[in-house]
Scaffold this motif. Structure first.
Motif, mmCIF file in Angstrom:
data_model
loop_
_atom_site.group_PDB
_atom_site.id
_atom_site.type_symbol
_atom_site.label_atom_id
_atom_site.label_comp_id
_atom_site.label_asym_id
_atom_site.label_seq_id
_atom_site.Cartn_x
_atom_site.Cartn_y
_atom_site.Cartn_z
ATOM 1 N N GLY A 66 0.786 -1.232 0.000
ATOM 2 C CA GLY A 66 0.000 0.000 0.000
ATOM 3 C C GLY A 66 0.817 1.281 0.000
ATOM 4 O O GLY A 66 0.346 2.307 0.477
ATOM 5 N N VAL A 67 2.050 1.221 -0.534
ATOM 6 C CA VAL A 67 2.864 2.441 -0.527
ATOM 7 C C VAL A 67 2.573 3.282 -1.766
ATOM 8 O O VAL A 67 2.111 2.778 -2.781
ATOM 9 N N ASP A 68 2.846 4.581 -1.642
ATOM 10 C CA ASP A 68 2.559 5.506 -2.749
ATOM 11 C C ASP A 68 3.759 5.712 -3.645
ATOM 12 O O ASP A 68 3.616 6.081 -4.803
ATOM 13 N N ALA A 69 4.939 5.577 -3.083
ATOM 14 C CA ALA A 69 6.136 5.900 -3.864
ATOM 15 C C ALA A 69 7.310 5.081 -3.351
ATOM 16 O O ALA A 69 7.271 4.542 -2.235
ATOM 17 N N LEU A 70 8.328 4.983 -4.191
ATOM 18 C CA LEU A 70 9.577 4.344 -3.810
ATOM 19 C C LEU A 70 10.679 5.385 -3.845
ATOM 20 O O LEU A 70 10.648 6.282 -4.693
ATOM 21 N N TRP A 71 11.609 5.260 -2.945
ATOM 22 C CA TRP A 71 12.864 6.008 -3.081
ATOM 23 C C TRP A 71 13.927 4.934 -3.296
ATOM 24 O O TRP A 71 14.126 4.063 -2.460
ATOM 25 N N ILE A 72 14.574 5.042 -4.454
ATOM 26 C CA ILE A 72 15.581 4.047 -4.810
ATOM 27 C C ILE A 72 16.953 4.608 -4.447
ATOM 28 O O ILE A 72 17.371 5.634 -5.013
#
Ligand code: NOJ
Length: 555
Positions: A66-72
């Protein structure tokens, strides 16, 4: 009700306090961002190192979470001396991770799963393998190629001493001498020479790199060491060691200088040419300096790291939360909440240590019997509900949702963090929070890849693996999924926030007219808050809120 269970009727109702939907451009204000340390997330090709193919296969898991975004974390070409924060080419993907074309497909694919992708930009330093640094090494002192970095003559009669007393954050001098006698600056490892932001090529190049990734669909950037970049003219002595315990809280000639801000404003102009992009600053500055980075023409957000070092204390948490909400509000930004990341001892372990034990020192010297794992996990569960109920955005570090502890058992011969070497083996470093993710209970790397991973996993990781937790409603994974689902349904558009008077050691706050989060951080059970229980981090006694337990209620 069992811990982690969500009342089904709740998800069908309206938000607690319906408000106008924030503009889609401002998705970041309430986003839950999941941090992926590529090397350790999922290994798609069996070479022991995580990669884009592995991330691609786990997109469904991330959507279900349920996450909105990823930080790679940095995925660019790099010798990986500092896990990729030593970038050799800002436009190319490290070949162990994949290709630039795969990265572009991954960004688009993630978006189809409803997830945006933030990439990590490292503008303070490059790798010593970057073409600019190679050019600088063979160029003459005083040349433009050297001017892209900080090359200086040394001090002492023959220039045999470093130009000044600056220390590397990782330990030792911040200066390394090259064969012709000059010295170059590196605030981190010697393989990470600092770029000179006064040289016109540097801002021009980073603007082009930003456009490169924005044009490939990146939702924005996490900016590394956002409080550095510029250095005091004349390179005056700092007068103290960086690691003297005061860190960045007292002024230093190479951190948090006012002339950083025009650089940030130029980046913001670039982002504003696109529709809904954002940037978040990794700025280790005193809390009162953070709003400077968050002015409307600068960063959209800055990490609030205060909870990373806060003791488990309702008073301390309350003070930090109140200050963070207030200071972000004052400049039209929003607070951000971080419990762990790839640079600190994982919070499931931090919270299991006795009060006053410094996690970094404990990692090196123990005694490891001090660790109370059950307490750490209980508090980590409560902290998850606490941070996910707060206003603003929340950053989850990969494995937080599995309750992974720090792999404190790693033997010295497997350590790869340059801090271990640069500190002369006095700081164990960050490898213990970077161990490959356990996806399954069996296999050479517990489903991370086909063979062993680049760091060994502790035996306890098997029972914490995602597939084991997947079927267990009382698991940390189930708790995170339920919390994120409820957060989306009830809190996403809720801007209200109010601390509530509560007994000593209990932290409670209201979001909108009827949603309340209560966390018992005291040593005794406390009265249960009124209202219907929506979600609890642990079993609830009859009528009492147990120690180290958080509950979401409505009514
Ligand atoms: C901060 C990053 O989070 C850390 O991992 C890295 O070592 C330093 N910046 C240097 O880039």
């Amino acid at each position: 009700m069992r811990p982690g269970a969500v009342r089904s009727d709740v998800l069908e109702t309206e938000p607690v306090s319906p408000q106008p939907t924030p503009s889609i451009r401002e998705w970041w204000r309430h986003a839950v961002v999941y941090q992926i340390y590529v090397r350790s997330f999922a290994d798609g090709n069996g070479d022991g190192t995580g990669d884009i193919a592995g991330m691609q296969r786990r997109l469904a898991y991330l959507e279900r979470l349920g996450v909105d975004a990823l930080w790679i974390n940095p995925w660019y070409r790099s010798p990986l001396r500092d896990g990729g924060y030593d970038v050799a080419d800002y436009r190319e993907i490290n070949e162990q991770f994949g290709t630039t074309a795969e990265a572009e497909v991954f960004i688009a694919e993630a978006r189809r799963h409803g997830i945006r992708v933030l990439v990590d930009l490292v503008p303070n330093h490059s790798s010593s393998e970057h073409v600019w640094f190679r050019e600088a090494l063979v160029a003459a002192p005083g040349s433009s190629a050297r001017g892209r970095y900080h090359f200086l003559d040394g001090s002492g009669p023959d220039g045999e001493l470093p130009p000044n007393d600056w220390h590397s954050v990782f330990g030792g001098s911040a200066w390394t001498r090259v064969p012709d006698g000059q010295w170059y600056l590196h605030l981190f490892d010697e393989s990470q020479p600092d770029l000179n932001w006064e040289h016109p090529d540097v801002p021009a190049e980073f603007e082009a790199v930003m456009r490169f990734w924005l044009d490939r669909g990146a939702a924005g950037f996490r900016i590394d060491v956002a409080h550095s970049l510029t250095k005091a003219p004349g390179y005056p002595d700092a007068g103290r060691e960086f690691n003297d315990g005061r860190g960045t809280l007292d002024p230093l000639p190479y951190f948090d200088r006012d002339d950083i801000h025009p650089i940030v404003q130029q980046w913001r102009r670039v982002l504003d040419e696109y529709d809904d992009r954002m940037m978040v600053a990794e700025a280790w500055v005193a809390a009162e300096r953070r709003p400077l980075y968050l002015r409307p023409d600068e960063y959209h957000q800055a990490f609030d790291f205060d909870l990373l070092t806060a003791p488990w204390s309702a008073n301390e948490f309350e003070r930090i939360i109140e200050a963070s909400v207030r200071s972000a509000d004052a400049v039209g930004s929003n607070p951000t909440w971080v419990l762990s990341n790839h640079d600190v001892v994982r919070h499931a372990t931090r919270y299991g240590l006795p009060d006053g034990v410094e996690p970094g020192l404990w990692l090196l010297d123990g005694p490891h019997e001090l660790l109370d794992e059950a307490k750490g996990t209980r508090r980590a569960r409560a902290a998850a509900l606490l941070t996910l109920a707060l206003p603003g955005s929340a950053y989850i570090y990969q494995g937080d949702e599995l309750g992974l502890p720090e792999a404190w058992e790693l033997p010295p011969d497997v350590l790869q963090d340059p801090i271990w070497h640069d500190s002369g083996h006095t700081v164990k470093g960050r490898d213990g929070c970077r161990v490959p993710i356990p996806w399954d209970a069996t296999g050479a790397s517990l489903g991370f890849g086909d063979g062993p991973g680049w760091l060994p996993q502790p035996p306890a990781f098997a029972s914490l693996s995602a597939s084991v937790q997947d079927g267990d409603p009382a698991s940390m994974l189930a708790l995170y999924r339920s919390a994120l689902e409820l957060r989306r349904a009830l809190l996403e558009h809720e801007t209200g926030f109010e601390l509530i008077d509560s007994p000593d050691g209990v932290l409670a706050f209201r979001r909108g007219p009827s949603f309340v989060c209560t966390v018992n951080m005291s040593g005794d059970s406390s009265p249960m808050p009124a209202g219907d229980v929506l979600l609890a981090s642990g079993p609830l006694d009859d009528g009492r809120l147990p120690v180290d337990t958080a509950v979401w209620t409505r009514g």
